[in-house]
Design a protein around this motif. Structure first.
Motif, PDB file in Angstrom:
ATOM      1  N   LEU A   1      13.993  -7.350 -35.659  1.00 58.22           N
ATOM      2  CA  LEU A   1      13.723  -7.594 -34.251  1.00 58.22           C
ATOM      3  C   LEU A   1      14.982  -7.319 -33.423  1.00 58.22           C
ATOM      4  CD1 LEU A   1      11.627 -10.903 -34.263  1.00 58.22           C
ATOM      5  CD2 LEU A   1      10.868  -8.635 -33.532  1.00 58.22           C
ATOM      6  N   PRO A   2      14.971  -6.298 -32.576  1.00 65.41           N
ATOM      7  CA  PRO A   2      16.107  -6.084 -31.670  1.00 65.41           C
ATOM      8  C   PRO A   2      16.171  -7.245 -30.676  1.00 65.41           C
ATOM      9  CG  PRO A   2      14.276  -4.643 -31.108  1.00 65.41           C
ATOM     10  CD  PRO A   2      13.905  -5.308 -32.392  1.00 65.41           C
ATOM     11  N   ALA A   3      17.365  -7.777 -30.472  1.00 62.83           N
ATOM     12  CA  ALA A   3      17.482  -8.987 -29.652  1.00 62.83           C
ATOM     13  C   ALA A   3      18.626  -8.887 -28.657  1.00 62.83           C
ATOM     14  CB  ALA A   3      17.672 -10.213 -30.558  1.00 62.83           C
ATOM     15  N   VAL A   4      18.458  -9.587 -27.542  1.00 62.88           N
ATOM     16  CA  VAL A   4      19.505  -9.712 -26.543  1.00 62.88           C
ATOM     17  C   VAL A   4      19.956 -11.170 -26.509  1.00 62.88           C
ATOM     18  CG1 VAL A   4      17.847 -10.068 -24.641  1.00 62.88           C
ATOM     19  CG2 VAL A   4      20.167  -9.296 -24.134  1.00 62.88           C
ATOM     20  N   TYR A   5      21.263 -11.373 -26.413  1.00 61.62           N
ATOM     21  CA  TYR A   5      21.871 -12.703 -26.483  1.00 61.62           C
ATOM     22  C   TYR A   5      22.580 -13.033 -25.166  1.00 61.62           C
ATOM     23  CZ  TYR A   5      20.927 -12.163 -31.446  1.00 61.62           C
ATOM     24  OH  TYR A   5      20.293 -11.980 -32.651  1.00 61.62           O
ATOM     25  N   PRO A   6      22.767 -14.320 -24.876  1.00 59.02           N
ATOM     26  CA  PRO A   6      23.374 -14.694 -23.596  1.00 59.02           C
ATOM     27  C   PRO A   6      24.890 -14.593 -23.555  1.00 59.02           C
ATOM     28  CG  PRO A   6      22.768 -16.664 -24.807  1.00 59.02           C
ATOM     29  CD  PRO A   6      22.260 -15.494 -25.612  1.00 59.02           C
ATOM     30  N   HIS A   7      25.520 -14.447 -24.730  1.00 67.13           N
ATOM     31  CA  HIS A   7      26.980 -14.420 -24.770  1.00 67.13           C
ATOM     32  C   HIS A   7      27.480 -13.210 -25.555  1.00 67.13           C
ATOM     33  CE1 HIS A   7      26.695 -18.359 -23.101  1.00 67.13           C
ATOM     34  NE2 HIS A   7      26.169 -18.872 -24.199  1.00 67.13           N
ATOM     35  N   ARG A   8      28.645 -12.739 -25.192  1.00 67.78           N
ATOM     36  CA  ARG A   8      29.275 -11.569 -25.803  1.00 67.78           C
ATOM     37  C   ARG A   8      29.364 -11.694 -27.318  1.00 67.78           C
ATOM     38  NH1 ARG A   8      34.801 -10.412 -26.798  1.00 67.78           N
ATOM     39  NH2 ARG A   8      35.281  -8.181 -26.703  1.00 67.78           N
ATOM     40  N   GLU A   9      29.620 -12.920 -27.789  1.00 70.97           N
ATOM     41  CA  GLU A   9      29.780 -13.147 -29.217  1.00 70.97           C
ATOM     42  C   GLU A   9      28.520 -12.784 -29.994  1.00 70.97           C
ATOM     43  OE1 GLU A   9      32.863 -15.016 -27.037  1.00 70.97           O
ATOM     44  OE2 GLU A   9      30.696 -15.317 -26.843  1.00 70.97           O
ATOM     45  N   GLY A  10      27.344 -12.843 -29.338  1.00 75.49           N
ATOM     46  CA  GLY A  10      26.112 -12.468 -30.006  1.00 75.49           C
ATOM     47  C   GLY A  10      26.119 -11.017 -30.443  1.00 75.49           C
ATOM     48  N   ALA A  11      26.584 -10.125 -29.569  1.00 72.90           N
ATOM     49  CA  ALA A  11      26.677  -8.706 -29.916  1.00 72.90           C
ATOM     50  C   ALA A  11      27.832  -8.448 -30.878  1.00 72.90           C
ATOM     51  CB  ALA A  11      26.844  -7.867 -28.654  1.00 72.90           C
ATOM     52  N   LEU A  12      28.934  -9.137 -30.696  1.00 70.60           N
ATOM     53  CA  LEU A  12      30.092  -8.952 -31.581  1.00 70.60           C
ATOM     54  C   LEU A  12      29.767  -9.328 -33.018  1.00 70.60           C
ATOM     55  CD1 LEU A  12      33.068 -10.336 -29.435  1.00 70.60           C
ATOM     56  CD2 LEU A  12      32.425  -7.955 -29.803  1.00 70.60           C
ATOM     57  N   ASP A  13      28.905 -10.343 -33.180  1.00 68.59           N
ATOM     58  CA  ASP A  13      28.594 -10.840 -34.516  1.00 68.59           C
ATOM     59  C   ASP A  13      27.422 -10.119 -35.171  1.00 68.59           C
ATOM     60  OD1 ASP A  13      30.647 -12.588 -34.163  1.00 68.59           O
ATOM     61  OD2 ASP A  13      29.408 -14.361 -33.836  1.00 68.59           O
ATOM     62  N   GLY A  14      26.894  -9.074 -34.514  1.00 72.17           N
ATOM     63  CA  GLY A  14      25.849  -8.289 -35.152  1.00 72.17           C
ATOM     64  C   GLY A  14      24.528  -8.239 -34.424  1.00 72.17           C
ATOM     65  N   GLY A  15      24.380  -8.986 -33.326  1.00 71.68           N
ATOM     66  CA  GLY A  15      23.173  -8.868 -32.525  1.00 71.68           C
ATOM     67  C   GLY A  15      23.146  -7.530 -31.808  1.00 71.68           C
ATOM     68  N   MET A  16      21.967  -7.090 -31.355  1.00 68.54           N
ATOM     69  CA  MET A  16      21.889  -5.762 -30.752  1.00 68.54           C
ATOM     70  C   MET A  16      22.661  -5.667 -29.448  1.00 68.54           C
ATOM     71  SD  MET A  16      18.601  -3.390 -29.721  1.00 68.54           S
ATOM     72  CE  MET A  16      18.261  -4.211 -28.157  1.00 68.54           C
ATOM     73  N   MET A  17      22.504  -6.655 -28.571  1.00 70.71           N
ATOM     74  CA  MET A  17      23.215  -6.590 -27.297  1.00 70.71           C
ATOM     75  C   MET A  17      23.298  -7.963 -26.649  1.00 70.71           C
ATOM     76  SD  MET A  17      20.427  -4.535 -24.986  1.00 70.71           S
ATOM     77  CE  MET A  17      18.993  -5.321 -24.274  1.00 70.71           C
ATOM     78  N   SER A  18      24.143  -8.054 -25.639  1.00 73.15           N
ATOM     79  CA  SER A  18      24.311  -9.313 -24.919  1.00 73.15           C
ATOM     80  C   SER A  18      24.592  -9.023 -23.456  1.00 73.15           C
ATOM     81  CB  SER A  18      25.461 -10.129 -25.516  1.00 73.15           C
ATOM     82  OG  SER A  18      26.707  -9.468 -25.298  1.00 73.15           O
ATOM     83  N   TYR A  19      24.220  -9.991 -22.629  1.00 71.77           N
ATOM     84  CA  TYR A  19      24.556  -9.893 -21.212  1.00 71.77           C
ATOM     85  C   TYR A  19      24.851 -11.293 -20.696  1.00 71.77           C
ATOM     86  CZ  TYR A  19      24.461  -9.066 -16.220  1.00 71.77           C
ATOM     87  OH  TYR A  19      24.817  -9.006 -14.892  1.00 71.77           O
ATOM     88  N   GLY A  20      26.027 -11.451 -20.099  1.00 71.54           N
ATOM     89  CA  GLY A  20      26.395 -12.747 -19.542  1.00 71.54           C
ATOM     90  C   GLY A  20      27.883 -12.858 -19.340  1.00 71.54           C
ATOM     91  N   ALA A  21      28.275 -13.996 -18.825  1.00 72.20           N
ATOM     92  CA  ALA A  21      29.696 -14.285 -18.669  1.00 72.20           C
ATOM     93  C   ALA A  21      30.267 -14.786 -19.990  1.00 72.20           C
ATOM     94  CB  ALA A  21      29.900 -15.336 -17.575  1.00 72.20           C
ATOM     95  N   SER A  22      31.571 -14.733 -20.125  1.00 77.99           N
ATOM     96  CA  SER A  22      32.220 -15.156 -21.364  1.00 77.99           C
ATOM     97  C   SER A  22      32.325 -16.678 -21.423  1.00 77.99           C
ATOM     98  CB  SER A  22      33.624 -14.542 -21.453  1.00 77.99           C
ATOM     99  OG  SER A  22      34.343 -15.117 -22.525  1.00 77.99           O
ATOM    100  N   VAL A  23      31.700 -17.276 -22.436  1.00 77.95           N
ATOM    101  CA  VAL A  23      31.797 -18.724 -22.608  1.00 77.95           C
ATOM    102  C   VAL A  23      33.206 -19.104 -23.045  1.00 77.95           C
ATOM    103  CG1 VAL A  23      30.950 -18.661 -24.986  1.00 77.95           C
ATOM    104  CG2 VAL A  23      30.710 -20.733 -23.645  1.00 77.95           C
ATOM    105  N   ALA A  24      33.870 -18.225 -23.798  1.00 77.34           N
ATOM    106  CA  ALA A  24      35.246 -18.504 -24.207  1.00 77.34           C
ATOM    107  C   ALA A  24      36.160 -18.576 -22.996  1.00 77.34           C
ATOM    108  CB  ALA A  24      35.735 -17.442 -25.184  1.00 77.34           C
ATOM    109  N   ASP A  25      35.974 -17.659 -22.045  1.00 78.77           N
ATOM    110  CA  ASP A  25      36.802 -17.685 -20.842  1.00 78.77           C
ATOM    111  C   ASP A  25      36.523 -18.926 -20.016  1.00 78.77           C
ATOM    112  OD1 ASP A  25      38.775 -16.172 -19.183  1.00 78.77           O
ATOM    113  OD2 ASP A  25      37.160 -16.329 -17.694  1.00 78.77           O
ATOM    114  N   ALA A  26      35.276 -19.412 -20.057  1.00 81.17           N
ATOM    115  CA  ALA A  26      34.955 -20.646 -19.343  1.00 81.17           C
ATOM    116  C   ALA A  26      35.755 -21.816 -19.913  1.00 81.17           C
ATOM    117  CB  ALA A  26      33.459 -20.930 -19.434  1.00 81.17           C
ATOM    118  N   TYR A  27      35.903 -21.865 -21.229  1.00 82.39           N
ATOM    119  CA  TYR A  27      36.684 -22.942 -21.845  1.00 82.39           C
ATOM    120  C   TYR A  27      38.174 -22.751 -21.593  1.00 82.39           C
ATOM    121  CZ  TYR A  27      32.937 -25.545 -23.994  1.00 82.39           C
ATOM    122  OH  TYR A  27      31.838 -26.352 -24.180  1.00 82.39           O
TER     123      TYR A  27
END
Length: 325
Positions: A243-269
């Protein structure tokens, strides 16, 4: 002999007085770090917090202490950890949305900094973003407010997906707003959805069975601590079911998900760490407006698209901020 012993004891006590006084004077301020989730998936957020503190001149173990607490997605454990932290002499507490709601209900004096993907006003954390008031402020990275945009990007990547699955978390305070946003966008686009709300990680396998049985050809992953901290398992399940998937955080795509769109949660912290440092320097939470992420990233993992046999349109590829090859 007794007089000499008394003088010796008196001298020893007198010598210890300055040491005790110096120990009190050099006691480091302490910060509470409370997450409603588990420890391992949250370490990159703890690192980001420390980076923000360092920008303000505070280094853990040198001039600041950090008390880390993780509730492992258990409500009773979260309540106990919140009570424990509030009983300690902390200068400030940093928490995710769920933990911040728990802390705010009991805290009246300790400054509280939240990192939230939803609407902190609707969640009851602050009365206003510009004038938070009270002893609470924080950072918003809008994870729950971008569902419609993620749905649009997913449809462009997988245009033949007549049915799209949506995985949301009932534990998220903003789940209704996020789900409503996605469903409204789908209705306007004529897109069919299968929405599954999960309450714990033990429900993930069943959720994916539901998606497959409904004929879902793509998947939109919602926001919230439960889904964020179980990202690796969700990515593995999406790969297993192709299943191709889109994630809310950049880390989702970095860890192997197909793509992500959103602000960086790491930068928020990291920004939360900056605010914590400013409070340690004497500023008040009530005077610090809630910070809002202004940069949103579209990340595409071409390794995953190739594994799924998906050809990304050049027009969509041109919109990416980062491509993983």
């Amino acid at each position: 002999m007794k007089r000499r012993k008394f003088i010796g004891l008196l001298g020893g006590a007198a010598a210890s007085w300055p040491l005790a006084a110096r120990a009190q004077q050099t006691r480091m301020p302490a910060i509470g770090f409370l997450r409603s989730s588990s420890s391992a998936p949250s370490q990159f957020l703890a690192t980001a917090l420390r980076e923000g503190l360092k920008e303000q001149g505070f280094v853990e173990g040198q001039n600041v202490q950090i008390e880390y607490r993780y509730a492992e997605d258990e409500k009773e454990r979260l309540r106990n950890l919140a009570t424990d932290l509030l009983a300690r002499p902390l200068a400030v507490i940093v928490a995710d949305t769920i933990a911040a709601i728990q802390i705010k209900a009991a805290a009246t004096t300790v400054p509280l900094i939240f990192a939230s993907g939803g609407d902190p006003v609707a969640a009851g954390l602050v009365t206003s973003l510009n004038r938070p008031g009270g002893n609470v402020t924080g950072v918003v990275f809008f994870a729950t407010l971008l569902g419609a945009k993620r749905l649009e990007l997913l449809r462009r990547a997988v245009p033949n997906a007549a049915m799209i699955g949506v995985l949301t978390s009932r534990t998220s305070p903003n789940v209704e707003a996020e789900r409503g946003d996605i469903e409204a966008a789908a209705l306007a686009l004529g897109q069919q959805l299968t929405v599954v709300d999960v309450n714990g990680e033990d429900e993930f396998d069943t959720a994916f069975v539901t998606f497959i049985r409904s004929g879902a050809r793509a998947l939109l992953i919602g926001s919230g601590t439960l889904l964020t901290t179980n990202r690796a398992r969700i990515i593995a399940l999406a790969a297993r079911h192709a299943l191709p998937a889109v994630y809310p955080h950049r880390e989702g795509a970095l860890d192997g998900g197909m793509m992500s769109y959103g602000a960086s949660v790491a930068d928020a912290y990291r920004q939360a760490g900056i605010y914590a440092g400013r409070i340690l320097k004497g500023e008040k939470a009530a005077d610090l407006p809630v910070m809002r992420s202004s940069k949103f990233e579209f990340v595409l993992n071409l390794r995953t698209t190739k594994a799924l046999g998906i050809d990304i349109p050049p027009t969509l590829l041109a919109l990416t901020d980062e491509v993983i090859e």
